[in-house]
Design a protein around this motif. Structure first.
Motif, PDB file in Angstrom:
ATOM      1  N   GLU A   1      12.230  34.228  31.061  1.00 44.44           N
ATOM      2  CA  GLU A   1      13.170  33.697  32.510  1.00 44.44           C
ATOM      3  C   GLU A   1      14.537  34.686  32.348  1.00 44.44           C
ATOM      4  OE1 GLU A   1      11.768  29.649  34.449  1.00 44.44           O
ATOM      5  OE2 GLU A   1      13.605  29.517  34.404  1.00 44.44           O
ATOM      6  N   VAL A   2      14.420  35.274  33.516  1.00 40.49           N
ATOM      7  CA  VAL A   2      16.012  36.416  33.120  1.00 40.49           C
ATOM      8  C   VAL A   2      16.423  35.785  34.854  1.00 40.49           C
ATOM      9  CG1 VAL A   2      16.313  38.499  33.467  1.00 40.49           C
ATOM     10  CG2 VAL A   2      15.048  37.920  31.749  1.00 40.49           C
ATOM     11  N   SER A   3      17.416  35.345  34.789  1.00 43.64           N
ATOM     12  CA  SER A   3      18.358  35.812  36.315  1.00 43.64           C
ATOM     13  C   SER A   3      18.441  36.790  36.651  1.00 43.64           C
ATOM     14  CB  SER A   3      18.937  33.579  36.149  1.00 43.64           C
ATOM     15  OG  SER A   3      20.308  34.279  37.265  1.00 43.64           O
ATOM     16  N   VAL A   4      18.644  36.983  37.838  1.00 42.41           N
ATOM     17  CA  VAL A   4      19.556  38.685  38.645  1.00 42.41           C
ATOM     18  C   VAL A   4      20.413  38.461  39.331  1.00 42.41           C
ATOM     19  CG1 VAL A   4      18.774  41.088  38.133  1.00 42.41           C
ATOM     20  CG2 VAL A   4      17.558  39.795  37.316  1.00 42.41           C
ATOM     21  N   GLU A   5      21.839  38.542  39.263  1.00 38.31           N
ATOM     22  CA  GLU A   5      22.918  38.686  40.498  1.00 38.31           C
ATOM     23  C   GLU A   5      23.153  40.114  40.737  1.00 38.31           C
ATOM     24  OE1 GLU A   5      27.680  38.112  40.851  1.00 38.31           O
ATOM     25  OE2 GLU A   5      26.329  37.336  38.893  1.00 38.31           O
ATOM     26  N   THR A   6      22.373  40.318  42.179  1.00 42.71           N
ATOM     27  CA  THR A   6      22.309  41.410  42.551  1.00 42.71           C
ATOM     28  C   THR A   6      22.729  42.163  43.264  1.00 42.71           C
ATOM     29  OG1 THR A   6      21.368  40.806  44.619  1.00 42.71           O
ATOM     30  CG2 THR A   6      19.950  40.959  43.571  1.00 42.71           C
ATOM     31  N   PRO A   7      23.849  43.103  43.795  1.00 35.87           N
ATOM     32  CA  PRO A   7      24.682  43.643  44.214  1.00 35.87           C
ATOM     33  C   PRO A   7      24.804  42.921  45.630  1.00 35.87           C
ATOM     34  CG  PRO A   7      24.365  45.458  42.946  1.00 35.87           C
ATOM     35  CD  PRO A   7      22.576  44.339  43.208  1.00 35.87           C
ATOM     36  N   ASP A   8      24.361  42.555  46.408  1.00 42.25           N
ATOM     37  CA  ASP A   8      25.445  41.852  47.506  1.00 42.25           C
ATOM     38  C   ASP A   8      24.537  40.810  47.743  1.00 42.25           C
ATOM     39  OD1 ASP A   8      22.227  41.137  47.010  1.00 42.25           O
ATOM     40  OD2 ASP A   8      21.103  42.157  48.758  1.00 42.25           O
ATOM     41  N   GLY A   9      24.707  40.501  46.050  1.00 39.92           N
ATOM     42  CA  GLY A   9      25.428  39.014  46.027  1.00 39.92           C
ATOM     43  C   GLY A   9      23.705  37.554  45.933  1.00 39.92           C
ATOM     44  N   GLU A  10      22.561  38.234  46.023  1.00 41.65           N
ATOM     45  CA  GLU A  10      21.248  37.633  46.045  1.00 41.65           C
ATOM     46  C   GLU A  10      21.268  37.180  44.316  1.00 41.65           C
ATOM     47  OE1 GLU A  10      18.165  38.806  48.007  1.00 41.65           O
ATOM     48  OE2 GLU A  10      18.630  39.059  49.350  1.00 41.65           O
ATOM     49  N   THR A  11      20.250  36.347  43.818  1.00 45.59           N
ATOM     50  CA  THR A  11      20.217  35.922  42.399  1.00 45.59           C
ATOM     51  C   THR A  11      18.441  36.127  43.036  1.00 45.59           C
ATOM     52  OG1 THR A  11      22.109  34.198  42.006  1.00 45.59           O
ATOM     53  CG2 THR A  11      20.311  34.446  40.884  1.00 45.59           C
TER      54      THR A  11
ATOM     55  N   GLY B   1       5.579  54.362  37.808  1.00 46.78           N
ATOM     56  CA  GLY B   1       4.740  52.667  38.736  1.00 46.78           C
ATOM     57  C   GLY B   1       6.010  51.414  38.239  1.00 46.78           C
ATOM     58  N   ILE B   2       7.457  51.740  38.138  1.00 47.40           N
ATOM     59  CA  ILE B   2       8.078  50.795  36.967  1.00 47.40           C
ATOM     60  C   ILE B   2       8.970  50.016  38.198  1.00 47.40           C
ATOM     61  CG2 ILE B   2      10.149  50.264  35.430  1.00 47.40           C
ATOM     62  CD1 ILE B   2       8.364  52.951  33.984  1.00 47.40           C
ATOM     63  N   GLU B   3       8.592  49.290  38.704  1.00 47.01           N
ATOM     64  CA  GLU B   3      10.003  48.702  40.035  1.00 47.01           C
ATOM     65  C   GLU B   3      11.091  48.792  39.297  1.00 47.01           C
ATOM     66  OE1 GLU B   3      10.646  44.467  42.261  1.00 47.01           O
ATOM     67  OE2 GLU B   3       8.158  45.629  42.154  1.00 47.01           O
ATOM     68  N   LEU B   4      12.869  48.690  39.729  1.00 43.63           N
ATOM     69  CA  LEU B   4      13.719  48.753  39.552  1.00 43.63           C
ATOM     70  C   LEU B   4      13.928  48.025  39.942  1.00 43.63           C
ATOM     71  CD1 LEU B   4      16.339  50.188  38.231  1.00 43.63           C
ATOM     72  CD2 LEU B   4      16.949  51.447  40.130  1.00 43.63           C
ATOM     73  N   LEU B   5      15.217  46.857  39.962  1.00 46.68           N
ATOM     74  CA  LEU B   5      16.170  45.857  40.461  1.00 46.68           C
ATOM     75  C   LEU B   5      17.308  46.203  39.547  1.00 46.68           C
ATOM     76  CD1 LEU B   5      16.742  43.049  42.180  1.00 46.68           C
ATOM     77  CD2 LEU B   5      16.231  41.900  40.274  1.00 46.68           C
ATOM     78  N   ARG B   6      18.155  45.803  40.915  1.00 48.44           N
ATOM     79  CA  ARG B   6      19.351  45.946  40.285  1.00 48.44           C
ATOM     80  C   ARG B   6      20.566  44.977  40.514  1.00 48.44           C
ATOM     81  NH1 ARG B   6      21.993  52.481  39.712  1.00 48.44           N
ATOM     82  NH2 ARG B   6      20.200  53.743  41.352  1.00 48.44           N
ATOM     83  N   GLY B   7      21.476  45.321  39.730  1.00 48.44           N
ATOM     84  CA  GLY B   7      22.319  43.823  38.951  1.00 48.44           C
ATOM     85  C   GLY B   7      22.231  43.285  37.529  1.00 48.44           C
ATOM     86  N   HIS B   8      22.877  42.518  37.825  1.00 45.73           N
ATOM     87  CA  HIS B   8      23.695  41.815  36.280  1.00 45.73           C
ATOM     88  C   HIS B   8      22.315  40.920  35.541  1.00 45.73           C
ATOM     89  CE1 HIS B   8      26.307  41.319  33.202  1.00 45.73           C
ATOM     90  NE2 HIS B   8      25.358  40.482  32.999  1.00 45.73           N
ATOM     91  N   GLY B   9      21.150  41.084  34.919  1.00 48.14           N
ATOM     92  CA  GLY B   9      20.252  39.843  34.962  1.00 48.14           C
ATOM     93  C   GLY B   9      20.905  39.677  33.055  1.00 48.14           C
ATOM     94  N   ARG B  10      20.548  38.471  32.948  1.00 43.51           N
ATOM     95  CA  ARG B  10      20.544  37.241  32.584  1.00 43.51           C
ATOM     96  C   ARG B  10      19.448  36.372  31.498  1.00 43.51           C
ATOM     97  NH1 ARG B  10      25.227  36.691  35.685  1.00 43.51           N
ATOM     98  NH2 ARG B  10      26.899  37.372  34.629  1.00 43.51           N
ATOM     99  N   LEU B  11      19.470  36.430  30.303  1.00 42.50           N
ATOM    100  CA  LEU B  11      18.547  35.369  30.269  1.00 42.50           C
ATOM    101  C   LEU B  11      18.451  34.098  30.968  1.00 42.50           C
ATOM    102  CD1 LEU B  11      17.686  36.360  26.505  1.00 42.50           C
ATOM    103  CD2 LEU B  11      16.309  36.979  28.261  1.00 42.50           C
TER     104      LEU B  11
END
Length: 482
Positions: A125-135, A110-120
């Protein structure tokens, strides 16, 4: 153009290695919505570039070392190992560097996975830059756990990166055995990889700046490993450091030329630096919460980052530098998960020595095994650490080769056991075992230390005969008779 969306969870975990997985497992199991952010493979360093592949490389080497000394088996193991088969086994144990199985486990928990680079990006709050260029902006109701681990450090030598040296990642994932390999470093990674690749057909030169191997452990541990490495054909040198390196063409292939502090030169096909670890914290947004990028994250025993107010930021595993072991990071993850759940419910956090919300073992009972020939197993203090801390301890030694169980294991068995007993409290506070197969002794020593079992009670823990665990009885007898 990048787009942004905002998602809210109870808990955000940055890093999906074993530590991050365990934090997420504890919080999700308690009913907190949890997301894990990962920019590499789910499963982390241990699954693909450390614990699993390294032990897959070492197991055949150590098994043959034991079998070569057992009557009736020894003639069958004189031929070289099938290196190709060992590497294929290593690939299987590393899941061929695919994380499908671990991703499926996250879903089942029941754990969600978000692939990408996470930054505080600010408080909770955490901002995630995903492989397809989304934030994607993640917001946490309760907690953010940084579980980004550590990475290998290269020494500050001019042009070192152009030489394309190995770190622990390349050493465990190599596709072939180099003909000649230099290993720089006297610690666990250095001695394990020297053992593995020497056994798989490489001619290994091990270069140590220190005057012995495994310098943070009891001296006899490094002495026994040095002896076995040299018997296996490795060139082990002490008191030398690397002053320069260059890669150039030598004959039909490239080679690495290493200049040493004593004026000597070593020429090899590959060079492994096993000279330390640094936190993976340089690019995770620490500046957004007032911390210094690239630094270790200091925590209290609840794994809460002490420099950030509000009890919402946690640092778990290698990134906090408390104890750089996968198993210890997972222990911390269980503690941190329990703390996050308790605080989310408004419950009191139970701190104090050995309390449910306190990672006491990080300071008093950290176990570790070095998978060399012979194995080294340690937990708690060494004699040098006890002296440094001003602890009044009794040092008790026993030669493992005197045990019937050890001689059954390997007729030429050589090894040593040491326990440290606190004279005032009459409990074991440290143990080191050096010898073939001693890794299986470690949990008993860990229980004795973490449980603060009185020495008087240990007399009633009867070891089976003939096993190597009989060393516990012999250590007690040695102390009594002295």
């Amino acid at each position: 153009m990048a787009t942004e969306d905002i998602r809210t969870y109870d808990v955000i975990v940055i890093g999906a290695g074993p530590v991050g997985e365990n934090v997420a497992d504890r919080t999700a199991a308690a009913g907190l919505t949890t997301v894990v952010v990962e920019n590499e493979l789910v499963g982390g360093e241990c699954s693909y570039w450390a614990c699993e592949p390294s032990k897959a490389l070492l197991r055949p080497v150590l098994l043959r070392a034991d079998a070569a000394h057992v009557p009736g088996i020894d003639p069958a193991v004189r031929n070289p190992l099938d290196t190709e088969a060992v590497l294929a086994h290593r690939d299987r144990m590393s899941a061929d560097w695919k994380d499908d199985g671990q991703v499926e486990w996250l879903k089942s928990a029941g754990i969600e996975l978000l692939r990408g680079h996470g930054r505080l990006a600010g408080e909770r709050e955490v901002s995630v830059e995903t492989p397809d260029g989304e934030t994607v902006l993640l917001r946490a109701r309760h907690a953010v756990a940084v579980c980004t681990g550590s990475s290998a450090v290269l020494p500050p030598l001019p042009g070192v990166e152009e030489v394309r040296p190995w770190t622990s990642r390349e050493a465990t994932a190599a596709r072939t055995a180099p003909r000649r390999l230099a290993v720089v470093g006297a610690g666990v990674v250095g001695v394990e990889m020297a053992t593995a690749w020497q056994g798989l057909g490489s001619r290994v030169t091990l270069l140590a700046r220190e005057d012995r191997l495994l310098p943070r452990m009891e001296p006899f541990a490094g002495e026994l490993v040095t002896e076995r490495l040299r018997e296996a054909g490795a060139d082990v040198r002490f008191g030398v450091s690397v002053t320069s390196v260059r890669r150039e063409r030598g004959g039909r292939a490239e080679e690495v030329r290493i200049t040493l502090s004593d004026g000597g030169e070593v020429v090899v096909d590959e060079l492994l630096f096993a000279t330390g670890r640094a936190p993976r914290s340089a690019d995770i947004g620490l500046e957004a919460v007032g911390l210094e990028p690239g630094e270790w994250l200091a925590t209290d025993d609840s794994l809460t980052v002490t420099a950030v107010p509000g009890n919402w930021l946690y640092a778990v595993g290698d990134v906090n530098r408390r104890a750089l072991f996968t198993h210890q990071g997972k222990y911390q993850a269980r503690i941190a998960g329990a703390v996050i759940v308790a605080r989310s419910r408004g419950e009191r956090v139970a701190t104090g020595r050995w309390a449910p919300h306190s990672a006491t073992a990080d300071g008093e009972a950290v176990p570790g095994v070095v998978f060399t020939d012979p194995e080294i197993a340690t937990v708690g203090l060494t004699a040098a650490e006890a002296r440094r801390d001003g602890r009044d301890v009794e040092v008790v030694d026993y030669e493992l080769g005197n045990l019937a169980g050890a001689l059954q294991y390997r007729p030429d068995y050589r090894g040593r056991a040491r326990v440290l007993i606190d004279r005032e409290r009459e409990v074991v506070v440290g143990a080191t075992f050096a010898g073939p197969g001693v890794g299986e002794l470690l949990y008993s020593a860990t229980v004795a230390i973490a449980g603060e079992v009185p020495v008087e009670r240990l007399w009633h823990a009867v070891p089976a005969f003939p096993t190597i665990s009989e060393v516990w009885l012999r250590l007690l007898e040695t102390r009594r008779d002295s």
